[in-house]
Design a protein around this motif. Structure first.
Motif, short mmCIF file in Angstrom:
data_model
loop_
_atom_site.label_atom_id
_atom_site.label_comp_id
_atom_site.label_asym_id
_atom_site.label_seq_id
_atom_site.Cartn_x
_atom_site.Cartn_y
_atom_site.Cartn_z
N SER A 237 0.90 -1.45 -0.08
CA SER A 237 0.01 0.18 0.14
C SER A 237 0.78 1.02 0.03
O SER A 237 0.29 2.33 -0.10
N ASP A 238 2.22 1.27 0.24
CA ASP A 238 3.07 2.14 0.10
C ASP A 238 3.18 2.70 -1.30
O ASP A 238 3.56 2.16 -2.09
N TYR B 153 5.11 3.08 -7.03
CA TYR B 153 5.75 3.82 -8.23
C TYR B 153 7.32 3.00 -8.58
O TYR B 153 7.27 2.97 -9.73
N ASP B 154 7.93 2.66 -7.63
CA ASP B 154 9.07 1.67 -8.08
C ASP B 154 8.65 0.59 -8.99
O ASP B 154 9.17 0.18 -10.04
N TRP C 25 -13.78 9.36 -14.71
CA TRP C 25 -13.27 8.10 -13.84
C TRP C 25 -13.03 8.39 -12.66
O TRP C 25 -12.06 9.07 -12.28
N PRO C 26 -13.70 7.78 -11.73
CA PRO C 26 -13.34 8.06 -10.12
C PRO C 26 -12.30 6.65 -9.98
O PRO C 26 -12.62 5.49 -10.46
N VAL C 27 -11.13 6.79 -9.21
CA VAL C 27 -10.38 5.57 -9.00
C VAL C 27 -10.63 5.51 -7.35
O VAL C 27 -10.46 6.55 -6.57
N LEU C 28 -10.99 4.38 -6.90
CA LEU C 28 -11.28 4.26 -5.41
C LEU C 28 -10.31 3.35 -4.85
O LEU C 28 -10.03 2.02 -5.57
N PRO C 29 -9.56 3.66 -3.79
CA PRO C 29 -8.59 2.87 -3.00
C PRO C 29 -9.60 1.30 -2.52
O PRO C 29 -10.67 1.61 -2.27
N ARG C 30 -8.83 0.37 -2.45
CA ARG C 30 -9.56 -0.85 -2.22
C ARG C 30 -10.44 -0.96 -0.80
O ARG C 30 -11.19 -1.72 -0.78
N ASP C 31 -9.78 -0.07 0.08
CA ASP C 31 -10.42 -0.12 1.40
C ASP C 31 -11.54 0.77 1.65
O ASP C 31 -12.03 1.07 2.66
N ALA C 32 -11.78 1.67 0.51
CA ALA C 32 -12.75 2.67 0.69
C ALA C 32 -14.08 1.97 0.78
O ALA C 32 -14.43 1.06 0.39
N ALA D 259 -2.61 4.43 -3.73
CA ALA D 259 -1.72 3.68 -3.07
C ALA D 259 -1.56 4.23 -1.80
O ALA D 259 -1.37 3.53 -0.56
N ARG D 260 -1.66 5.51 -1.55
CA ARG D 260 -1.64 6.22 -0.31
C ARG D 260 -2.79 6.25 0.26
O ARG D 260 -3.20 6.81 1.44
N GLY D 261 -3.97 5.83 -0.28
CA GLY D 261 -5.22 5.74 0.22
C GLY D 261 -6.43 6.99 -0.14
O GLY D 261 -7.35 6.92 0.36
N TYR D 262 -5.91 7.64 -1.17
CA TYR D 262 -6.94 8.71 -1.55
C TYR D 262 -7.56 7.96 -2.93
O TYR D 262 -7.25 7.28 -3.66
N ALA D 263 -8.89 8.40 -2.89
CA ALA D 263 -9.67 8.28 -4.14
C ALA D 263 -9.33 9.33 -5.05
O ALA D 263 -8.97 10.53 -4.76
N VAL D 264 -9.42 9.12 -6.11
CA VAL D 264 -8.73 10.07 -7.37
C VAL D 264 -10.05 10.33 -8.51
O VAL D 264 -10.65 9.32 -9.13
N LEU D 265 -10.22 11.51 -8.60
CA LEU D 265 -11.36 11.86 -9.85
C LEU D 265 -10.67 12.31 -10.80
O LEU D 265 -9.85 13.22 -11.09
N LEU D 266 -11.02 11.44 -12.07
CA LEU D 266 -10.19 11.83 -13.38
C LEU D 266 -11.42 12.48 -14.49
O LEU D 266 -11.92 11.86 -15.10
#
Length: 673
Positions: free
Chosen positions: A6-7, A12-13, A427-434, A468-475
């Motif tokens: 989840s880091d 990114y690596d 497109w919303p991207v939702l973290p898996r634990d949301a 990965a940091r826990g944020y939902a992202v709206l595209l």
């Protein structure tokens, strides 16, 4: 591959370490498919391109066919099956090595069995090339210093400049820079290499140009685009020149006021030249792109997509390899996807795919099969095979260079209606634990352009490290986005910081009604035009707890004077001496007194598209008005931060900044900063 943690740094690596597919080339025999692939070098500060062979039938594993520290790219096949490519690798042949050898890219030829040899060298390097599929003639673009009569004289002038330590350039007219590079003093020329080994300079291309090249299948005609230096760009943005490939004698020049031409290709019978035609966005007219066919014999120019309104931006055309067949394939954004389309000889357009984003189309010799790269927002590019005529099909995957593992979120869609009644989607991207019990904070991520769309995977400023940091992202895809018809361009005309901003806010409102989104903890982060939207939002709303602006405009009046696209910007906003309205309406710097949201400013020192003065002005203005602000500066980067080590620092800083202001965590300064 193991599951991603989840880091966001670990994520990114993994993503940066994954090979990046960037292009395809198909052999005339249809039995060899070459993929261009980029990987990180040993120092971790650059990507190195290489070439891999993929089985068109998908029966055996891909294998690497080139290896050098400098890398190889731009693959194409000669009629006899030799693989040709550009590379800055060192020439090791003592019989062809000269004192004028440079580190610039040369043109290399690799037989299926044997060693590669450099077949063309130019003292300043070669920027692009193309091959006549029926004759083996090669056309390439290379720069020549003013006053040099030939390549030898150019090499002599260049050596004198280097010996004298002269880097100065005297400009008679603009432009002076483009992208992340200064232009001049050398200017691009078109050269033709014949099968007998002789070559000739067949014409200059002006101060900007090069890259748009085409040869007729028999190698007798060469076509290239040429900028018209010093002219009013509203009269002729650029022209298409069709010339005799042996003598350089110009046969035809095609032009249209206020238009650009790109991505030239001759039909299989050599009778027509197909091109992308782009009508420039101006103060009064919206952006419009179509495909056209030129007839070098009559001089006629025909619009191939006069009534097609899916979007204003069809991609590179691919013509049928069958002589006399007028079929053309192309890609183009469509409502959050970038499908493959087929234009039949009768003008009928058929969508061949229903989901995903496609690029780098190749067509088999009989015209029945296509090969392409396919990605989605949640899946990096793979090599795929398609039927060349079947509608809305699912592709066959031939090769995926590496599996990034499960991503730390899921992709969904949101829909709403704009204030003018236009349907909007994102497109919303939702973290898996949301969940409703654990609603996720939200980051709104507007795209660049503005003539772009969130439709496929991005190796740039994308959503997955945030997730990965826990944020939902709206595209969001607001006004001026591609993929929603010409009306989407018209409704955004003259509304650079108006309707697109309002569309984004309405999509954010619709997303925040979800019970798995925490509407009280939101941020906004944007790059390029998205960075401008971030700056505009900072002066129009206090709904965000933090704003990240990356390569965005702040003072539109100074921007239009300094950008490498000066004429383009002035056409959009108007002459600031006589047309003040759009500067006064849309320039965020005029409303700096309203800004109060903490901001992180990110910029590259070699950004010529949005010069670094925009970031410095914003940083200084915010400090003067006591708005909390930090400035992440990359002296050696241009409009997009590209070095892998720098991108890692970019994400680390951005996410730490958001964590501090959106989540209320302690500020952690990145260790290497």
């Amino acid at each position: 591959m193991a599951c991603i943690s989840s880091d966001s740094s670990d994520l990114y690596d993994v993503l940066a370490g994954r090979p990046r597919l960037t292009g395809l080339a198909l052999a005339p025999s249809d039995d060899r498919l070459i993929a261009s692939v980029q990987v990180i070098n040993g120092e971790g500060n650059a990507f190195v391109p290489g070439l891999w062979e993929v089985d068109p039938a998908g029966e055996w594993e891909a294998r690497r066919v080139t290896r050098s520290l400098q890398g190889e790219y731009a693959p194409a096949f000669a009629p006899d099956g030799r693989l040709m490519f550009l590379s800055s690798r060192e020439n090791t042949d003592p019989f062809t090595r000269t004192s004028s050898d440079s580190t610039g890219p040369g043109l290399w030829s690799l037989p299926e069995y044997g060693e590669a040899e450099r077949i063309v060298h130019h003292p300043s390097g070669i920027s692009a090339f193309t091959v006549a599929h029926g004759a083996g003639t090669v056309a390439y673009t290379a720069s020549v210093l003013p006053g040099a009569a030939d390549t030898a004289a150019h090499a002599e002038f260049r050596e004198k400049r280097e010996s004298a330590k002269i880097t100065a350039v005297l400009y008679d007219s603009g432009p002076t820079r483009f992208g992340g590079a200064d232009l001049g003093p050398a200017e691009p020329h078109t050269f033709v290499l014949r099968p007998d080994g002789t070559q000739a300079d067949v014409g200059g291309q002006g101060v900007v140009g090069g890259g748009d090249l085409a040869l007729s299948p028999d190698g007798t005609l060469v076509a290239y685009t040429r900028a018209v230096a010093g002219s009013d760009p509203d009269v002729n943005a650029n022209v298409v020149v069709v010339a005799d490939a042996a003598t350089g004698e110009v046969r035809r020049i095609f032009s249209r006021p206020g238009h650009h031409y790109h991505r030239l290709v001759f039909t299989a019978d050599g009778r027509s030249l197909v091109s992308q035609r782009q009508r420039e966005l101006t103060y009064d007219t919206p952006w419009r792109v179509t495909l056209v066919a030129f007839d070098p014999a009559s001089g006629a120019e025909t619009d191939l997509l006069p009534d097609f309104d899916n979007w204003p931006w069809p991609g590179s055309p691919v013509v049928s390899p069958v002589p006399g067949d007028a079929t053309v394939w192309f890609t183009g954004d469509e409502r959050g996807h970038c499908p493959v389309f087929r234009r039949g000889p009768d003008g009928t357009v058929t969508r061949l795919t229903s989901s995903g984003a496609y690029s780098s189309l190749c067509v088999a010799l009989d015209g029945t099969t296509l090969f392409a790269l396919r990605s989605t927002i949640d899946s990096p590019p793979d090599v795929v095979r398609l039927d060349a005529a079947a509608p809305d099909q699912q592709p066959v995957t031939l090769w995926a260079p590496a599996d990034p593992g499960p991503l730390p979120g899921t992709l969904t869609e949101v829909h709403t209606t704009a204030d003018d009644g236009f349907p909007l989607r994102a497109w919303p991207v939702l973290p898996r634990d949301a969940s409703a019990e654990r609603p996720a904070p939200l980051v709104v991520l507007p795209h660049g352009g503005p003539q772009m769309s969130w439709s496929g995977w991005t190796f740039g400023f994308g959503p997955w490290p945030f997730a990965a940091r826990g944020y939902a992202v709206l595209l969001p895809d607001p006004a001026l986005s591609t993929g929603y018809g010409q009306r989407m361009q018209e409704r955004g005309l003259g509304q650079y910081g108006g309707r697109p901003y309002r569309d984004i806010m309405m999509l954010a409102d619709a997303t925040q009604t979800r019970d798995d989104i925490d509407a009280t903890r939101t941020g906004l982060a944007g790059h390029s035009y998205g960075g401008y939207i971030a700056n505009r939002a900072a002066t129009l709303t206090d709904r965000f707890k933090a704003i990240v602006t990356y390569g965005g405009q702040w003072n539109l009046e100074s921007f239009q004077a300094e950008t490498d696209l000066h004429a383009h910007a002035r056409r959009i906003f108007g002459d600031p001496l006589t047309q003040r309205q759009r500067y006064e309406t849309d320039s965020p710097h005029l409303d700096v007194r309203k800004a109060m949201t903490p901001m992180l400013v990110v910029h590259g020192g070699k950004d010529y598209r949005v010069p670094v003065g925009q970031a410095l002005g914003l940083f200084n203005d915010l400090q003067r008005h006591e708005v909390p602000v930090k400035f992440l500066y990359f002296p050696d980067e241009s409009h997009s931060v590209g070095a892998p080590n720098h991108v890692r620092i970019l994400y680390e800083t951005v996410l730490n900044f958001l964590d501090h202001h959106v989540l209320g965590q302690e500020w952690h300064r990145p260790q290497l900063l």
